[in-house]
Motif scaffolding. Structure first.
Motif, PDB file in Angstrom:
ATOM      1  N   VAL A   3       2.769 -35.319  31.959  1.00 24.80           N
ATOM      2  CA  VAL A   3       3.723 -34.552  32.760  1.00 24.80           C
ATOM      3  C   VAL A   3       5.064 -34.495  32.030  1.00 24.80           C
ATOM      4  CG1 VAL A   3       4.953 -34.411  34.962  1.00 24.80           C
ATOM      5  CG2 VAL A   3       2.582 -35.217  34.908  1.00 24.80           C
ATOM      6  N   GLU A  15       5.554 -23.045  40.448  1.00 27.70           N
ATOM      7  CA  GLU A  15       6.092 -24.402  40.539  1.00 27.70           C
ATOM      8  C   GLU A  15       7.379 -24.447  41.352  1.00 27.70           C
ATOM      9  OE1 GLU A  15       6.477 -28.525  40.066  1.00 27.70           O
ATOM     10  OE2 GLU A  15       4.743 -27.192  39.949  1.00 27.70           O
ATOM     11  N   ASN A  44       6.435 -24.064  45.002  1.00 26.74           N
ATOM     12  CA  ASN A  44       5.869 -25.320  45.503  1.00 26.74           C
ATOM     13  C   ASN A  44       6.956 -26.357  45.755  1.00 26.74           C
ATOM     14  OD1 ASN A  44       3.299 -24.246  45.377  1.00 26.74           O
ATOM     15  ND2 ASN A  44       2.781 -25.222  43.433  1.00 26.74           N
ATOM     16  N   GLN A  45       7.950 -26.420  44.860  1.00 32.83           N
ATOM     17  CA  GLN A  45       9.062 -27.353  45.043  1.00 32.83           C
ATOM     18  C   GLN A  45       9.830 -27.024  46.333  1.00 32.83           C
ATOM     19  OE1 GLN A  45      10.086 -29.988  43.202  1.00 32.83           O
ATOM     20  NE2 GLN A  45       8.573 -29.771  41.584  1.00 32.83           N
ATOM     21  N   LEU A  52       5.656 -29.749  34.593  1.00 31.24           N
ATOM     22  CA  LEU A  52       4.491 -29.157  33.961  1.00 31.24           C
ATOM     23  C   LEU A  52       3.496 -30.277  33.683  1.00 31.24           C
ATOM     24  CD1 LEU A  52       6.164 -26.662  31.470  1.00 31.24           C
ATOM     25  CD2 LEU A  52       5.375 -26.255  33.803  1.00 31.24           C
ATOM     26  N   GLN A  53       2.340 -30.165  34.304  1.00 26.64           N
ATOM     27  CA  GLN A  53       1.287 -31.176  34.173  1.00 26.64           C
ATOM     28  C   GLN A  53       0.234 -30.643  33.209  1.00 26.64           C
ATOM     29  OE1 GLN A  53      -0.447 -33.288  37.722  1.00 26.64           O
ATOM     30  NE2 GLN A  53      -2.124 -31.912  37.216  1.00 26.64           N
ATOM     31  N   ILE A 102      -2.395 -26.140  32.341  1.00 26.25           N
ATOM     32  CA  ILE A 102      -1.085 -26.530  32.863  1.00 26.25           C
ATOM     33  C   ILE A 102      -1.132 -26.429  34.379  1.00 26.25           C
ATOM     34  CG2 ILE A 102       1.395 -26.052  32.855  1.00 26.25           C
ATOM     35  CD1 ILE A 102       0.973 -24.644  30.154  1.00 26.25           C
ATOM     36  N   ASN A 103      -0.737 -27.512  35.043  1.00 29.37           N
ATOM     37  CA  ASN A 103      -0.765 -27.577  36.506  1.00 29.37           C
ATOM     38  C   ASN A 103      -2.142 -27.170  37.049  1.00 29.37           C
ATOM     39  OD1 ASN A 103       1.853 -28.304  36.095  1.00 29.37           O
ATOM     40  ND2 ASN A 103       2.762 -26.612  37.195  1.00 29.37           N
ATOM     41  N   ASN A 104      -3.175 -27.699  36.415  1.00 27.76           N
ATOM     42  CA  ASN A 104      -4.589 -27.507  36.807  1.00 27.76           C
ATOM     43  C   ASN A 104      -5.085 -26.070  36.653  1.00 27.76           C
ATOM     44  OD1 ASN A 104      -4.999 -30.228  37.452  1.00 27.76           O
ATOM     45  ND2 ASN A 104      -4.126 -29.922  39.484  1.00 27.76           N
ATOM     46  N   ILE A 153       3.671 -19.442  36.006  1.00 36.91           N
ATOM     47  CA  ILE A 153       3.644 -20.900  36.184  1.00 36.91           C
ATOM     48  C   ILE A 153       4.978 -21.393  36.729  1.00 36.91           C
ATOM     49  CG2 ILE A 153       3.634 -23.094  34.907  1.00 36.91           C
ATOM     50  CD1 ILE A 153       1.513 -21.840  33.082  1.00 36.91           C
TER      51      ILE A 153
END
Length: 127
Positions: free
Chosen positions: A53, A104, A107-108, A9-10, A85-87, A100
């Motif tokens: 992060v 994520e 994407n992983q 989580l960014q 979070i995550n842009n 979210i």
């Protein structure tokens, strides 16, 4: 054997208190949380800058609802109603938090598949 999943989580640097709330919380059994890490991402397209992060690792057998509820409680304890979070701007509700996590995880998996495809390609030597 249970597999583990990991999400990152960014958080915007302006939302570092939310990241700290996640990192300080006691996670349920089967979930572990890394310390917040400050990073600076360079970008020519405007997506760069300072971020915080937090890595969250959990057993694949953990019900996503448990992870969503725990994160929702963490976010609520921060006192904020939303964060980047995550842009993406995220209003804190369980549906958005689940989204979210699912994005994520997807994407992983996509990055892992791309990495495996890249490893299978024969290397091209330059002359």
């Amino acid at each position: 054997m249970n597999s583990t999943e990991r999400i990152f989580l960014q958080f915007s640097i302006l939302d570092m208190d939310v990241a700290a709330a996640v990192a300080k919380a006691s996670p349920p059994m089967g979930i572990s949380v890394g310390k917040p890490v400050n990073v600076f991402k360079a970008s020519t397209t405007g997506g760069g800058g300072p971020f915080v992060v937090v890595a969250i690792q959990f057993m694949g057998s953990i019900a996503s609802g448990l992870l969503v509820r725990w994160l929702y409680d963490c976010f609520a304890k921060s006192g904020k109603k939303q964060a980047t979070i995550n842009n993406k701007k995220c209003v804190f509700n369980k549906r958005n938090i689940r989204c979210i996590i699912e994005i994520e995880l997807k994407n992983q998996r996509d990055r892992k598949e791309q990495h495996q495809r890249d490893k299978k390609r024969p290397s091209q030597k330059r002359r």
